[in-house]
Design a protein around this motif. Structure first.
Motif: not given
Length: 532
Positions: A112-117, A189-192, A194-199
């Motif tokens: 899940i944490s890798m979704t931001g990539l 937005p394009h960063v936000a 990606r960060i969301t999936f860290v939670v």
């Protein structure tokens, strides 16, 4: 009667140490703690599993996704769980549900944490495949409940664990867009997104730790906790043991089968996971050591009048390999029918989880946030719908017919209503208000059907429950692929897709009449009622 089974004054256990009721507001060891850890773990897994669909409009715009890529990602997400669930079932038989649950959650945190990539359509499809394996947490979720609760209440316990766990999908639709907006206040937005999936990834790690350090695999933990408490009292110079225990007024002398095992899973000679068959010796249990004020008493032995069978611990022994044993279950017609039914209930639920937000966004032209809030209704209905299915099945089993015939009658009825409301939902999509109302009823019956299905599953094969749960659970994943494909074929013509799905469910419901569980069939119950 139902209320007293869920909110009793104390936990009652049978001669095998399994609880015959549920004290829902308790977190006491081992029964209620295992139940709550089970559903919360599945809930967190579901939240991570379906964290992507609520943000699909934003992700679609950012990495230029096509409708075909989105559909393929949805199907890939659930296809991964087929193999994962089949593998995880025997692992539960061997290592116990607690370790398996924690292991899957840690794996899920990583993916899940890798979704931001992700930066392309193929990348999204790939990451959703690996995230999809976290759906295998369903197997240890159900297995854990079957270890802790007796046959008379297993339908309710299974439905509660899975139903409340399934709410994670609804919470994702509600929570993830708000997390995204919060991060968007401090990041582009394009960063936000990606960060969301860290939670959800962090939540998976925390829940895995809770499973390992707070939970117990089997009811044997009661005796271990009691033994530890008495040792502490003896070493503190309390003297000889009395009925209430020296210097501790919280210890209550209660009859309980001697368990004499460690709180952890027990290893047999061949290294496989098992728990010992309990004898009839009497011992004590303590309220102080459990950290809860529950008192636990021995209930009357489970007989044919109260349950179809006692859910004894499985014992793999020295027989065929786990793979062979799992595949051999496919020769049983009841297993195939229940796989079909779970495909038409949980499988359909997963497919709708994937498209419900997009449906409100595309069909009714609502914002991403509003679509997510309305889409969350479908998942949040699990707070009571699946539980109701399990409760109704257990009630029918106790009061209608013998064996599992009452459960089968409720299961058939719920499946029929699911199919009818599916068709009704397809006819109500001209109006937003009528669609929401029909969606609520459809949600109730599709989730209740999941509960009634898994109220029957434990009685198909008592020896290889882990493998059985894995197969039927995999049937749900296969069904999800099939229904996701239906939605892909019909595209934005959601009305036609739901109507076709309704016809499929009605057809599958008819196979209930061919179910034979421990010698009992539904037509026998009907014949008895018509010709008393």
């Amino acid at each position: 009667m139902v209320f007293s089974k869920i909110f009793p004054k104390r936990i009652l256990v049978d001669e095998h140490g399994q609880a015959t009721n549920i004290k829902l507001l308790s977190f006491g060891r081992p029964h209620m703690r295992a139940l709550h850890l089970s559903w919360i773990s599945f809930f967190i897994a579901f939240t991570g599993w379906f964290a992507i669909p609520p943000l699909m409009p934003t992700i679609k715009a950012d990495i230029n996704l096509t409708p075909s890529q989105i559909s393929n990602a949805n199907m890939t997400s659930v296809s991964a769980t087929i193999l994962a669930r089949i593998i995880v079932g025997p692992l539960c038989d061997r290592y116990g549900p607690r370790r398996v649950m924690a292991g899957i959650l840690l794996y899920g945190a990583l993916t899940i944490s890798m979704t931001g990539l992700v930066s392309s359509g193929p990348g999204l499809i790939t990451i959703r495949f690996f995230i999809g394996m976290i759906g295998a947490t369903f197997v240890p979720c159900q297995y854990w409940a079957s270890k802790m609760f007796s046959a008379n209440i297993i339908g309710t316990a299974n439905a509660l664990c899975a139903g409340w766990g399934n709410m994670g999908a609804g919470v994702s639709y509600f929570l993830i867009p708000w997390l995204y907006h919060a991060f968007a206040l401090v990041a582009p937005p394009h960063v936000a997104w990606r960060i969301t999936f860290v939670v959800p990834a962090c939540l998976c790690i925390l829940m895995a730790a809770a499973d390992i350090f707070l939970g117990d695999d089997v009811p044997d933990a009661v005796a271990a906790v009691e033994k530890s408490c008495w040792k502490q009292q003896h070493h503190s110079g309390g003297g000889a043991h009395s009925d209430q225990g020296p210097g501790n007024n919280d210890v209550e002398k209660l009859a309980l089968p001697q368990m004499g095992a460690k709180s952890d899973s027990v290893q047999t000679e061949d290294g496989s996971y098992d728990s010992p068959r309990l004898d009839a010796k009497m011992t004590f249990t303590t309220k102080a050591a459990t950290g809860d004020d529950d008192s636990i008493r021995v209930a009357k032995p489970v007989t044919a009048d109260t349950a179809s069978a006692t859910l004894l611990p499985s014992s793999p022994g020295h027989g065929p390999s786990a793979v062979v044993e799992t595949l051999s279950l496919l020769k049983c017609p009841a297993v195939l029918i229940l796989m079909l039914h779970y495909a038409c209930s949980f499988g359909l639920e997963l497919a709708v989880d994937n498209i419900i937000g997009e449906l409100f966004h595309t069909h009714f032209e609502l914002s991403q946030t509003m679509s997510g809030m309305l889409g969350s209704i479908f998942g949040l209905m699990n707070i009571f719908s699946r539980v109701c299915g399990g409760i109704l099945a257990d009630y029918a089993n106790a009061h209608i017919g013998e064996g599992n015939q009452g459960r089968m009658l409720v299961h058939f009825t719920v499946l029929v209503f699911e199919g009818l409301f599916l068709i009704g939902f397809s006819l109500s999509m001209a109006s937003l208000r009528s669609s929401i109302v029909t969606l609520v009823f459809f949600s109730y019956f599709v989730q209740a059907a999941c509960g009634t299905c898994f109220s029957i599953v434990p009685f198909v094969n008592l020896k290889h429950r882990g493998a059985l749960y894995g197969l039927v659970g995999a049937g749900g994943s296969v069904g999800s692929i099939a229904f996701n494909y239906v939605f892909k074929v019909y595209g934005i013509n959601y009305s036609a897709a739901f109507r076709v799905s309704g016809y499929v469910v009605l057809g599958a419901a008819m196979f209930t009449w061919l179910l034979k569980i421990q010698g009992g069939m539904l037509h026998q119950l009907v014949s008895q009622r018509l010709n008393p």
